[in-house]
Design a protein around this motif. Structure first.
Motif, mmCIF file in Angstrom:
data_model
loop_
_atom_site.group_PDB
_atom_site.id
_atom_site.type_symbol
_atom_site.label_atom_id
_atom_site.label_comp_id
_atom_site.label_asym_id
_atom_site.label_seq_id
_atom_site.Cartn_x
_atom_site.Cartn_y
_atom_site.Cartn_z
ATOM 1 N N LEU A 2 1.521 -1.011 -0.106
ATOM 2 C CA LEU A 2 -0.264 0.545 -0.231
ATOM 3 C C LEU A 2 0.993 0.975 -0.048
ATOM 4 O O LEU A 2 0.313 2.476 -0.520
ATOM 5 C CB LEU A 2 -1.065 0.022 1.371
ATOM 6 N N THR A 3 2.450 0.907 0.266
ATOM 7 C CA THR A 3 2.610 2.354 0.447
ATOM 8 C C THR A 3 4.276 2.141 0.511
ATOM 9 O O THR A 3 4.642 0.921 0.448
ATOM 10 C CB THR A 3 2.958 2.917 2.029
ATOM 11 N N CYS A 33 12.554 1.545 -11.602
ATOM 12 C CA CYS A 33 11.462 1.966 -12.297
ATOM 13 C C CYS A 33 11.920 3.359 -12.975
ATOM 14 O O CYS A 33 11.701 4.046 -13.889
ATOM 15 C CB CYS A 33 10.249 1.769 -11.658
ATOM 16 N N ARG A 34 12.002 4.040 -12.010
ATOM 17 C CA ARG A 34 12.257 5.924 -12.543
ATOM 18 C C ARG A 34 13.799 5.666 -12.822
ATOM 19 O O ARG A 34 13.358 6.763 -13.365
ATOM 20 C CB ARG A 34 12.481 6.832 -10.617
ATOM 21 N N ILE A 92 10.201 5.327 -15.712
ATOM 22 C CA ILE A 92 9.428 4.896 -15.635
ATOM 23 C C ILE A 92 8.271 5.577 -14.050
ATOM 24 O O ILE A 92 8.967 5.472 -13.337
ATOM 25 C CB ILE A 92 8.616 2.991 -15.439
ATOM 26 N N ALA A 93 6.893 6.131 -14.488
ATOM 27 C CA ALA A 93 6.930 7.111 -13.665
ATOM 28 C C ALA A 93 5.459 5.897 -12.667
ATOM 29 O O ALA A 93 4.878 5.515 -13.469
ATOM 30 C CB ALA A 93 6.261 8.112 -14.130
ATOM 31 N N VAL A 94 5.881 6.092 -11.313
ATOM 32 C CA VAL A 94 4.919 5.342 -10.151
ATOM 33 C C VAL A 94 4.357 6.296 -9.284
ATOM 34 O O VAL A 94 4.979 6.887 -8.663
ATOM 35 C CB VAL A 94 6.170 4.046 -9.297
ATOM 36 N N ARG A 95 2.657 6.600 -9.579
ATOM 37 C CA ARG A 95 2.368 7.361 -8.964
ATOM 38 C C ARG A 95 1.942 6.778 -7.776
ATOM 39 O O ARG A 95 0.843 5.328 -8.033
ATOM 40 C CB ARG A 95 1.128 7.925 -9.690
ATOM 41 N N TRP A 100 -0.732 7.089 -5.852
ATOM 42 C CA TRP A 100 -1.739 7.033 -5.293
ATOM 43 C C TRP A 100 -2.263 5.196 -6.242
ATOM 44 O O TRP A 100 -3.673 4.734 -5.613
ATOM 45 C CB TRP A 100 -3.312 8.080 -5.566
ATOM 46 N N VAL A 101 -1.765 4.884 -7.380
ATOM 47 C CA VAL A 101 -2.175 4.415 -8.182
ATOM 48 C C VAL A 101 -1.569 2.830 -7.485
ATOM 49 O O VAL A 101 -2.485 1.847 -7.702
ATOM 50 C CB VAL A 101 -1.352 4.308 -9.479
ATOM 51 N N PHE A 102 -0.455 2.860 -6.813
ATOM 52 C CA PHE A 102 0.086 2.049 -6.305
ATOM 53 C C PHE A 102 -1.088 1.753 -4.665
ATOM 54 O O PHE A 102 -1.180 0.134 -4.997
ATOM 55 C CB PHE A 102 1.412 2.323 -6.077
ATOM 56 N N ALA A 103 -1.013 2.398 -4.326
ATOM 57 C CA ALA A 103 -2.065 2.138 -3.199
ATOM 58 C C ALA A 103 -3.240 1.636 -3.396
ATOM 59 O O ALA A 103 -3.715 0.844 -3.007
ATOM 60 C CB ALA A 103 -2.456 3.313 -2.122
ATOM 61 N N LEU A 104 -4.258 1.940 -4.876
ATOM 62 C CA LEU A 104 -5.563 1.542 -5.062
ATOM 63 C C LEU A 104 -5.644 0.185 -5.088
ATOM 64 O O LEU A 104 -5.933 -0.804 -5.139
ATOM 65 C CB LEU A 104 -5.867 2.399 -6.266
ATOM 66 N N ARG A 105 -3.907 0.119 -5.946
ATOM 67 C CA ARG A 105 -4.378 -1.661 -6.806
ATOM 68 C C ARG A 105 -3.630 -2.115 -5.668
ATOM 69 O O ARG A 105 -4.688 -3.286 -5.700
ATOM 70 C CB ARG A 105 -3.045 -1.522 -7.684
ATOM 71 N N GLY A 106 -2.887 -1.982 -4.636
ATOM 72 C CA GLY A 106 -2.450 -2.825 -3.101
ATOM 73 C C GLY A 106 -3.746 -3.469 -2.585
ATOM 74 O O GLY A 106 -4.484 -4.144 -1.823
#
Length: 365
Positions: A315-316, A330-331, A335-338, A340-346
């Protein structure tokens, strides 16, 4: 710091740090030798241009890498290779990036070497009369369920990205076949070595020493102090020290009260949920140490803690060292990893994992 606290800290942490250094050297030199590049390129050829087959093979590769060489190896070394492969073949980098970071965490339950939290639990398992065989007896079904649930959710989330075909790229030729074969053989033999019952720091250190000797013979220019994970060693040591001290000041009592008591599915789920929440707040390594007393004298409750701190940190970005390292890779590839997208998928995956894995634990406990 009192003498008894220092002695306990050294007794718990030193074998973990030795293993961390050894397995990192093995992984780094294996990457230099081309093991991961050849494995991913071979997967691309075996898939014969079908994206979903390539993804399935990457799932197998990431799972095997995590189980045998630890989640940090998957995050640090396999991730850039897979991302480069996806970019070269013009397939979804997002799907393959999320596959590596999720499986780096969720596939790390099976063996003690798969995650530093597992290694920490061995000390307590041995106090409870449970060896590596007993550990695997409790973790094999939750570990299998964790991988299957992760793959199922990934397949649903990225179902549109995993259809279609790609052009097969020509294979990359390794710069030294002796180094490649030796490194690949060492990686394959580490799996059986880690379940023999010996302290895992020994085979990891022996494998690292063997590869260093071979590289001294074949390509000593690749050797250097940069191979050693100094930053990770410092971070892990500081985290352990802080949590050992906070545990003496009441943190463990507070988390134990939140975790409840008892055996069975509801009790395991409550404990795993508390561990997952703590991991996402303070990182999974200190979360495990703080929650270990909440397991009491129950090996099954200890595995419930591991389910929470291994499968929950999604989640974090700071919830596990592997996730932080993955984000940096990734950076580096643009590749940008947002967050909130990471948290929502988690949030889609973690509750399913906690419920399914603790149910599996209740079956085998």
């Amino acid at each position: 710091m009192t003498a008894d606290l220092l002695d306990e800290l050294l007794h718990r942490v030193l074998p973990v740090l030795v293993f961390l250094v050894g397995i990192t050297v093995v992984a780094e030199l294996s990457e230099v030798a081309g093991v991961f590049e050849v494995a991913s390129s071979t997967a691309a050829r075996w898939a014969r241009g079908r994206v979903w087959v390539l993804w399935a093979l990457v799932v197998l590769l990431a799972t095997a890498c995590t189980v045998v060489l630890s989640l940090d190896t998957t995050a640090v070394l396999l991730t850039p290779v897979v991302l480069t492969l996806a970019s070269r073949l013009k397939v979804s980098t997002a799907a393959f990036a999320m596959t590596t970071v999720w499986l780096a965490n969720t596939a790390s339950l099976l063996l003690p070497v798969s995650n530093l939290t597992n290694l920490l639990s061995l000390h307590r398992m041995q106090q409870l009369g449970v060896g590596i065989g007993g550990y695997v007896r409790l973790t094999w079904l939750p570990a299998l369920v964790a991988v299957l649930v992760t793959v199922l959710v990934l397949g649903v989330l990225f179902r549109r990205d995993l259809v279609g075909h790609y052009e097969i790229a020509p294979p990359r030729v390794p710069h030294d076949r002796v180094l490649l074969v030796t490194s690949a053989t060492v990686c394959l033999l580490l799996g059986p070595a880690f379940v023999t019952g010996v302290n895992v720091a020994w085979p990891a250190s022996g494998a690292a020493l063997l590869l260093v000797v071979v590289f001294l013979w074949r390509d000593r220019s690749r050797l250097g102090w940069a191979l050693l994970p100094w930053r990770a060693v410092v971070v892990v040591t500081v985290l352990f020290t802080i949590v050992f001290v906070l545990g003496r000041w009441g943190l463990s009592d507070l988390l134990a009260a939140a975790s409840g008591v008892g055996e069975g599915f509801p009790a395991y789920l409550r404990l795993a949920g508390t561990a997952a929440l703590a991991a996402n707040v303070i990182d999974n390594l200190p979360a495990y140490l703080a929650l270990e007393p909440a397991a009491g004298d129950s090996p099954a409750r200890l595995v419930a803690v591991l389910i929470g701190v291994n499968c929950g940190p999604l989640l974090t970005f700071w919830a596990s060292l592997a996730t932080l390292l993955w984000r940096e890779r990734c950076r580096a590839r643009g590749i940008a990893v947002r967050w909130w997208v990471f948290a929502l998928r988690g949030l889609l995956l973690v509750p399913l994992l906690l419920v399914c894995c603790t149910a599996a634990l209740a079956v085998v406990a």
